[in-house]
Scaffold this motif. Structure first.
Motif, PDB file in Angstrom:
ATOM      1  N   LYS A 210       0.813  -1.215   0.000  1.00  0.00           N
ATOM      2  CA  LYS A 210       0.000   0.000   0.000  1.00  0.00           C
ATOM      3  C   LYS A 210       0.851   1.272   0.000  1.00  0.00           C
ATOM      4  N   ASN A 211       2.026   1.188   0.629  1.00  0.00           N
ATOM      5  CA  ASN A 211       2.889   2.367   0.794  1.00  0.00           C
ATOM      6  C   ASN A 211       4.156   2.293  -0.046  1.00  0.00           C
ATOM      7  N   LEU A 212       4.134   1.417  -1.065  1.00  0.00           N
ATOM      8  CA  LEU A 212       5.344   1.165  -1.854  1.00  0.00           C
ATOM      9  C   LEU A 212       5.865   2.421  -2.554  1.00  0.00           C
ATOM     10  N   ALA A 213       4.953   3.280  -2.998  1.00  0.00           N
ATOM     11  CA  ALA A 213       5.379   4.502  -3.698  1.00  0.00           C
ATOM     12  C   ALA A 213       6.224   5.386  -2.780  1.00  0.00           C
ATOM     13  N   PHE A 214       5.788   5.555  -1.526  1.00  0.00           N
ATOM     14  CA  PHE A 214       6.563   6.372  -0.589  1.00  0.00           C
ATOM     15  C   PHE A 214       7.883   5.698  -0.240  1.00  0.00           C
ATOM     16  N   ILE A 215       7.862   4.390  -0.050  1.00  0.00           N
ATOM     17  CA  ILE A 215       9.089   3.662   0.300  1.00  0.00           C
ATOM     18  C   ILE A 215      10.163   3.911  -0.757  1.00  0.00           C
TER      19      ILE A 215
END
Length: 529
Positions: A210-215
């Motif tokens: 879900k948070n891969l873009a920020f990671i």
């Protein structure tokens, strides 16, 4: 037999620390040091004066890691007593309560920058308590910070592992720069996978997706400037990359870029700006001191490393005790040998910045004299077990290095190289990791095995700069499993007898890191270098 006896203490140590009902490191490591001592006397026939001098040198050398650990524990205890940890937790909640954002900001970008400024295991020691204060589980935080603190390490402490680690090989400036460039490339590729493995220890796979873009935004924010700067310079890639990455990560998290919505965001209490600035002041002082004392263009680094003798005293057969103008305390010609050891009182990140920061900040937070004394006393008590562990580790390391080209460490390295031949690129990084496992330092690993790696490259016809870059990468990835760092972060987080459990979890990412390094060396680096 020489190879078997050289490897035996390592295998025994690992077994004692990971078996069921494992021995704590402060028990296992001193016993392994005794085993190595017996092997040195009975099989290798080492001179008693040389062995005794190496033990004495280890007792002096242990002051460097143990004072760093003491300083980090002291700063952590002060931060807790002064309410700083609680304010930082609320601030990060205001930026974004998403746990992925918090881990990437503190465990990745912030630690990346601190590694570039200081090294010495400082990043995990500073980042881990903040993450625990945010509510993350202690043991998993220890594992995460060790794994995360690998990519920047070849350029840690203003590039010391690269420019100083290979200083004995008489390489020219262009070769050192190329080693740094290749190292940065391999680390950058590994950064696509290793932080995700670290996150998976704490965060579910679903939350990561879900948070891969920020990671990846946070990863690239550190790694892109890090890699680009490494093409021109081998001192500042980690420091600048971490600073840029931290800024971008904080701004992105504040705006929710690439992050999934987290329940309870609207209920986070507003934090007064003045309280936040006050809470951030000690950490800002810490970082400022580290940076100011590590940049070669400023006068402070040279002053603190000034080895010009100011005071000298002969201590009988023990050796010559000297104090330099830079307050480097050293014992030379120990027991009549050429062995020396020292402690850089001002340069080792203990007195400056940790202790000085606490002494300056305590009155600002209205901490009483008795309260300040109490955190010093409790911090000192907490260093007892890590002191015993590190004494054992450093005596073991020093004794395994006795004998020069015929030392136990060199026997292991040469045997590996002879067994693999032209396929050495598949294993070169792991030898660097073995060096870090022993010494707790990418720099020491490079100093120890740099000559073995260079001679292997020359014998097999492999690119010398590529093999040395693999050595440097290996020394960095070995940070995950090195005893010194595991003991340090366990001590700062006040965990008992968890070193074996940590080692079990960090060894897999380290092995995968080595596979990534080997694949880069085989298929990608020959195209571009």
């Amino acid at each position: 037999m020489a190879l078997f006896l050289s490897i035996f203490p390592i295998i025994l140590l690992i077994y004692l620390m990971v078996k069921r009902n494992a021995l704590p490191s402060y028990v296992a490591l001193p016993w392994i040091a005794v085993v190595v001592l017996i092997i040195q006397f009975i099989f290798f026939g080492s001179d008693i004066a040389v062995v005794s001098a190496n033990i004495a040198a280890a007792l002096i050398a242990v002051q460097t890691p143990i004072t760093v650990i003491f300083g980090a524990i002291l700063f952590n205890r002060f931060s807790e007593s002064a309410g700083i940890i609680d304010i930082l937790r609320k601030w990060l909640g205001n930026i974004n309560p998403n746990p992925v954002a918090q881990i990437m900001i503190i465990g990745w970008a912030f630690a990346f920058m601190i590694e570039g400024a200081s090294g010495f295991g400082t990043p995990a020691a500073i980042a881990a308590p903040i993450l625990v204060g945010l509510g993350f589980p202690v043991l998993k935080v220890a594992m995460l910070t060790l794994i995360m603190n690998s990519v920047p390490v070849s350029f840690g402490a203003v590039g010391t592992p690269t420019w100083f680690g290979f200083s004995a090989l008489n390489l020219n400036e262009e070769q050192i720069l190329q080693i740094g460039s290749i190292s940065a490339f391999i680390h950058s590729v590994a950064a696509l996978i290793i932080p995700l493995m670290a996150l998976r220890l704490i965060i579910s796979g679903q939350e990561i997706r879900k948070n891969l873009a920020f990671i990846y935004l946070s990863i690239f924010a550190c790694v892109i400037p890090y890699f680009l700067l490494a093409q021109l310079n081998y001192e500042f890639p980690a420091l600048i990359g971490g600073a840029v990455g931290l800024l971008i990560s904080v701004v992105s998290a504040n705006r929710g870029i690439g992050l999934a919505q987290t329940q309870g965001e609207a209920s986070v209490a507003e934090l007064p700006p003045k309280a936040l600035m006050k809470a951030l002041l000690p950490t800002a002082m810490l970082i400022a001191m580290l940076i100011l004392t590590r940049i070669p263009q400023l006068p402070f680094k040279a002053m603190m490393n000034d080895a010009t003798v100011w005071f000298s005293l002969q201590l009988g057969s023990l050796g010559i005790f000297e104090i330099s103008r830079g307050l480097i305390l050293s014992l030379n010609n120990i027991f009549g040998t050429s062995i020396s050891a020292g402690y850089k009182l001002l340069y080792v990140p203990a007195l400056i910045p940790f202790i000085i920061t606490v002494l300056i900040a305590a009155p600002l937070f209205s901490m009483s004299l008795s309260g300040t004394k109490q955190i010093f006393v409790s911090s000192l008590k907490q260093t007892r077990n890590p002191f015993l562990a590190l004494v054992g580790a450093l005596i073991m390391v020093n004794l395994m290095l006795v004998g020069g080209d015929n030392s136990m460490v060199k026997i292991i390295g040469k045997s590996f190289a002879q067994a693999t031949g032209e396929y050495w690129t598949l294993f070169a990084a792991y030898l660097g990791a073995v060096g870090s496992f022993f010494s707790g330092s990418n720099t020491v690993s490079n100093l120890t095995f740099g000559s073995v790696q260079l001679s292997t490259a020359e014998i097999t016809g492999l690119s010398a700069t590529m093999v040395l870059a693999l050595q440097s990468v290996g020394g960095a990835m070995g940070n995950m499993v090195c005893i010194n760092n595991i003991v340090a972060v366990s001590s700062v987080l006040d965990m008992n007898n968890q070193e074996g459990n940590i080692l079990k979890k960090t060894v897999l990412p380290m092995l995968i890191y080595g596979v990534i390094a080997a694949l880069c060396a085989l298929f990608i680096i020959p195209i571009f270098y």
